[in-house]
Design a protein around this motif. Sequence first.
Motif, PDB file in Angstrom:
ATOM      1  N   VAL A  53       0.854  -1.198   0.000  1.00 17.17           N
ATOM      2  CA  VAL A  53       0.000   0.000   0.000  1.00 17.17           C
ATOM      3  C   VAL A  53       0.883   1.239   0.000  1.00 17.17           C
ATOM      4  O   VAL A  53       2.047   1.190   0.383  1.00 17.17           O
ATOM      5  CB  VAL A  53      -0.939   0.022   1.226  1.00 17.17           C
ATOM      6  N   ILE A  54       0.289   2.333  -0.465  1.00 16.53           N
ATOM      7  CA  ILE A  54       0.950   3.635  -0.375  1.00 16.53           C
ATOM      8  C   ILE A  54      -0.009   4.601   0.308  1.00 16.53           C
ATOM      9  O   ILE A  54      -1.229   4.379   0.316  1.00 16.53           O
ATOM     10  CB  ILE A  54       1.368   4.194  -1.764  1.00 16.53           C
ATOM     11  N   ASN A  55       0.559   5.634   0.870  1.00 16.98           N
ATOM     12  CA  ASN A  55      -0.234   6.714   1.440  1.00 16.98           C
ATOM     13  C   ASN A  55      -0.279   7.816   0.392  1.00 16.98           C
ATOM     14  O   ASN A  55       0.707   8.504   0.160  1.00 16.98           O
ATOM     15  CB  ASN A  55       0.408   7.217   2.737  1.00 16.98           C
ATOM     16  N   ILE A  60      -5.036   5.557   1.945  1.00 17.56           N
ATOM     17  CA  ILE A  60      -4.273   4.321   1.804  1.00 17.56           C
ATOM     18  C   ILE A  60      -4.753   3.595   0.554  1.00 17.56           C
ATOM     19  O   ILE A  60      -5.928   3.245   0.434  1.00 17.56           O
ATOM     20  CB  ILE A  60      -4.434   3.433   3.050  1.00 17.56           C
ATOM     21  N   VAL A  61      -3.840   3.393  -0.388  1.00 22.99           N
ATOM     22  CA  VAL A  61      -4.180   2.829  -1.691  1.00 22.99           C
ATOM     23  C   VAL A  61      -3.413   1.523  -1.892  1.00 22.99           C
ATOM     24  O   VAL A  61      -2.175   1.525  -1.846  1.00 22.99           O
ATOM     25  CB  VAL A  61      -3.841   3.826  -2.820  1.00 22.99           C
ATOM     26  N   PRO A  62      -4.114   0.404  -2.103  1.00 23.33           N
ATOM     27  CA  PRO A  62      -3.406  -0.847  -2.422  1.00 23.33           C
ATOM     28  C   PRO A  62      -2.799  -0.771  -3.820  1.00 23.33           C
ATOM     29  O   PRO A  62      -3.380  -0.189  -4.733  1.00 23.33           O
ATOM     30  CB  PRO A  62      -4.506  -1.916  -2.344  1.00 23.33           C
ATOM     31  N   VAL A  83       2.425   3.694 -12.337  1.00 31.66           N
ATOM     32  CA  VAL A  83       1.293   3.247 -11.533  1.00 31.66           C
ATOM     33  C   VAL A  83       0.079   4.059 -11.957  1.00 31.66           C
ATOM     34  O   VAL A  83       0.110   5.290 -11.925  1.00 31.66           O
ATOM     35  CB  VAL A  83       1.541   3.423 -10.023  1.00 31.66           C
ATOM     36  N   MET A  84      -0.961   3.362 -12.391  1.00 30.40           N
ATOM     37  CA  MET A  84      -2.229   4.019 -12.716  1.00 30.40           C
ATOM     38  C   MET A  84      -3.104   3.922 -11.470  1.00 30.40           C
ATOM     39  O   MET A  84      -3.382   2.814 -11.000  1.00 30.40           O
ATOM     40  CB  MET A  84      -2.935   3.336 -13.891  1.00 30.40           C
ATOM     41  N   ILE A  85      -3.528   5.056 -10.959  1.00 29.04           N
ATOM     42  CA  ILE A  85      -4.442   5.055  -9.820  1.00 29.04           C
ATOM     43  C   ILE A  85      -5.855   5.068 -10.388  1.00 29.04           C
ATOM     44  O   ILE A  85      -6.243   6.004 -11.091  1.00 29.04           O
ATOM     45  CB  ILE A  85      -4.217   6.277  -8.902  1.00 29.04           C
ATOM     46  N   LEU A  86      -6.586   3.990 -10.124  1.00 39.86           N
ATOM     47  CA  LEU A  86      -7.951   3.852 -10.626  1.00 39.86           C
ATOM     48  C   LEU A  86      -8.949   4.158  -9.531  1.00 39.86           C
ATOM     49  O   LEU A  86      -8.687   3.899  -8.348  1.00 39.86           O
ATOM     50  CB  LEU A  86      -8.186   2.432 -11.139  1.00 39.86           C
ATOM     51  N   GLN A  87     -10.072   4.682  -9.923  1.00 40.83           N
ATOM     52  CA  GLN A  87     -11.156   4.968  -8.990  1.00 40.83           C
ATOM     53  C   GLN A  87     -12.339   4.097  -9.375  1.00 40.83           C
ATOM     54  O   GLN A  87     -12.745   4.078 -10.538  1.00 40.83           O
ATOM     55  CB  GLN A  87     -11.542   6.456  -9.083  1.00 40.83           C
ATOM     56  N   TRP A  88     -12.833   3.359  -8.405  1.00 35.13           N
ATOM     57  CA  TRP A  88     -13.989   2.497  -8.668  1.00 35.13           C
ATOM     58  C   TRP A  88     -14.786   2.361  -7.384  1.00 35.13           C
ATOM     59  O   TRP A  88     -14.236   1.950  -6.359  1.00 35.13           O
ATOM     60  CB  TRP A  88     -13.528   1.131  -9.164  1.00 35.13           C
ATOM     61  N   GLN A  89     -16.034   2.753  -7.439  1.00 32.98           N
ATOM     62  CA  GLN A  89     -16.941   2.662  -6.297  1.00 32.98           C
ATOM     63  C   GLN A  89     -16.313   3.253  -5.032  1.00 32.98           C
ATOM     64  O   GLN A  89     -16.148   2.569  -4.024  1.00 32.98           O
ATOM     65  CB  GLN A  89     -17.387   1.225  -6.061  1.00 32.98           C
ATOM     66  N   GLN A  90     -15.940   4.489  -5.099  1.00 33.03           N
ATOM     67  CA  GLN A  90     -15.351   5.231  -3.971  1.00 33.03           C
ATOM     68  C   GLN A  90     -14.093   4.575  -3.412  1.00 33.03           C
ATOM     69  O   GLN A  90     -13.750   4.726  -2.244  1.00 33.03           O
ATOM     70  CB  GLN A  90     -16.359   5.449  -2.831  1.00 33.03           C
ATOM     71  N   SER A  92      -9.925   3.550  -4.320  1.00 33.90           N
ATOM     72  CA  SER A  92      -8.780   3.755  -5.200  1.00 33.90           C
ATOM     73  C   SER A  92      -7.885   2.525  -5.150  1.00 33.90           C
ATOM     74  O   SER A  92      -7.679   1.939  -4.085  1.00 33.90           O
ATOM     75  CB  SER A  92      -7.978   4.979  -4.759  1.00 33.90           C
ATOM     76  N   VAL A  93      -7.348   2.172  -6.308  1.00 28.01           N
ATOM     77  CA  VAL A  93      -6.438   1.044  -6.431  1.00 28.01           C
ATOM     78  C   VAL A  93      -5.350   1.439  -7.425  1.00 28.01           C
ATOM     79  O   VAL A  93      -5.643   2.025  -8.469  1.00 28.01           O
ATOM     80  CB  VAL A  93      -7.160  -0.224  -6.937  1.00 28.01           C
ATOM     81  N   GLY A  94      -4.110   1.152  -7.102  1.00 25.09           N
ATOM     82  CA  GLY A  94      -3.022   1.423  -8.026  1.00 25.09           C
ATOM     83  C   GLY A  94      -2.629   0.168  -8.780  1.00 25.09           C
ATOM     84  O   GLY A  94      -2.504  -0.903  -8.188  1.00 25.09           O
ATOM     85  N   LEU A  95      -2.472   0.297 -10.092  1.00 30.14           N
ATOM     86  CA  LEU A  95      -2.046  -0.821 -10.934  1.00 30.14           C
ATOM     87  C   LEU A  95      -0.669  -0.515 -11.519  1.00 30.14           C
ATOM     88  O   LEU A  95      -0.501   0.505 -12.187  1.00 30.14           O
ATOM     89  CB  LEU A  95      -3.039  -1.065 -12.075  1.00 30.14           C
ATOM     90  N   VAL A  96       0.293  -1.385 -11.266  1.00 24.90           N
ATOM     91  CA  VAL A  96       1.629  -1.217 -11.827  1.00 24.90           C
ATOM     92  C   VAL A  96       1.640  -1.783 -13.234  1.00 24.90           C
ATOM     93  O   VAL A  96       1.217  -2.922 -13.451  1.00 24.90           O
ATOM     94  CB  VAL A  96       2.690  -1.940 -10.967  1.00 24.90           C
ATOM     95  N   VAL A  97       2.079  -0.966 -14.190  1.00 23.86           N
ATOM     96  CA  VAL A  97       2.173  -1.392 -15.586  1.00 23.86           C
ATOM     97  C   VAL A  97       3.535  -0.958 -16.124  1.00 23.86           C
ATOM     98  O   VAL A  97       4.244  -0.173 -15.497  1.00 23.86           O
ATOM     99  CB  VAL A  97       1.022  -0.802 -16.439  1.00 23.86           C
ATOM    100  N   ASP A  98       3.900  -1.473 -17.309  1.00 21.75           N
ATOM    101  CA  ASP A  98       5.199  -1.120 -17.882  1.00 21.75           C
ATOM    102  C   ASP A  98       5.233   0.299 -18.427  1.00 21.75           C
ATOM    103  O   ASP A  98       6.203   1.009 -18.244  1.00 21.75           O
ATOM    104  CB  ASP A  98       5.563  -2.105 -18.992  1.00 21.75           C
ATOM    105  N   SER A  99       4.172   0.693 -19.122  1.00 19.83           N
ATOM    106  CA  SER A  99       4.113   2.051 -19.661  1.00 19.83           C
ATOM    107  C   SER A  99       2.675   2.375 -20.040  1.00 19.83           C
ATOM    108  O   SER A  99       1.863   1.478 -20.259  1.00 19.83           O
ATOM    109  CB  SER A  99       5.013   2.198 -20.897  1.00 19.83           C
ATOM    110  N   VAL A 100       2.389   3.653 -20.108  1.00 22.87           N
ATOM    111  CA  VAL A 100       1.093   4.132 -20.577  1.00 22.87           C
ATOM    112  C   VAL A 100       1.319   4.683 -21.975  1.00 22.87           C
ATOM    113  O   VAL A 100       2.270   5.442 -22.199  1.00 22.87           O
ATOM    114  CB  VAL A 100       0.534   5.210 -19.626  1.00 22.87           C
ATOM    115  N   SER A 101       0.474   4.291 -22.924  1.00 18.92           N
ATOM    116  CA  SER A 101       0.708   4.667 -24.315  1.00 18.92           C
ATOM    117  C   SER A 101      -0.051   5.923 -24.716  1.00 18.92           C
ATOM    118  O   SER A 101       0.521   6.984 -24.844  1.00 18.92           O
ATOM    119  CB  SER A 101       0.324   3.516 -25.247  1.00 18.92           C
ATOM    120  N   ASP A 102      -1.357   5.795 -24.924  1.00 12.51           N
ATOM    121  CA  ASP A 102      -2.125   6.949 -25.393  1.00 12.51           C
ATOM    122  C   ASP A 102      -3.605   6.792 -25.082  1.00 12.51           C
ATOM    123  O   ASP A 102      -4.045   5.752 -24.607  1.00 12.51           O
ATOM    124  CB  ASP A 102      -1.908   7.175 -26.881  1.00 12.51           C
ATOM    125  N   VAL A 103      -4.351   7.846 -25.377  1.00 14.00           N
ATOM    126  CA  VAL A 103      -5.796   7.838 -25.211  1.00 14.00           C
ATOM    127  C   VAL A 103      -6.407   7.605 -26.588  1.00 14.00           C
ATOM    128  O   VAL A 103      -6.051   8.291 -27.550  1.00 14.00           O
ATOM    129  CB  VAL A 103      -6.299   9.169 -24.611  1.00 14.00           C
TER     130      VAL A 103
END
Length: 172
Positions: A53-55, A60-62, A83-90, A92-103
Motif C-alpha cells: 500500500v501507499i499513502n 491508503i491505496v493498495p 502506476v495508474m491510480i484507478l477509482q472504482w466505487q469510492q 482507489s487502487v493502483g495498478l503497476v504497468v510497464d508504460s502508458v501509451s495513449d488515449v
Amino acid sequence: MSNTQNDHVLPQEILSFTLGSEEYGINILNVREIRGYTAVTPLADAPAFIKGVINLRGEIVPILDLRIRFGVSQPVYNEFTVVMILQWQQRSVGLVVDSVSDVITISPGQIKPPPNLSAAFDTRYLQGLLAIENRLIVLLDIEGLLSSKDMALIDETDVDREAIEPSNQEQE
C-alpha cells in the motif's frame, strides 16, 4: 433519466498501456491519475501481485502489479515503471504497468467480444478486444477486475491506517 438507444453508441475513451509486449486498455473515466512507481509498504502474507500500500495524500491505496497478476512479464521497477491510480466505487487502487501509451477514442461497435475460454481461466475482467490499425488491445473491465476474488484478498489484508502511518505523537 432513462437510457436511450443513443446512450449505447456514444464513443468512449480508453487509456492504453503495456504489460510486456502486450497492449491493454481501460476506460479512461476510471483513471484518477498516473504516477511513477514509488516504494510501497508491503503487507504480510499478501499474494505476490499485491505489492503493498501507499499513502496517497492521506488515502491508503493498495498497489497491484498487473504484470505479476497476468504473468506477462518479469517485473522490473525503475524510473520508467508507471502506476495508474484507478477509482472504482469510492475506492482507489493502483495498478503497476510497464508504460502508458495513449488515449484512444472508440465506438462500442469496435469492441469484439473476448473468446469463450471461461473453462480454461477467469475472463470476467475482459471487456473485449479492440483491433485498431495493426494493434490488438485487450480491454479490461474494471468492475470485473476489481470485484474478482483478488480484490477480496485485498479486503482481507486491509490494514489499519495507524499501523502504517506514523502517529502525530511519534512525529512530535
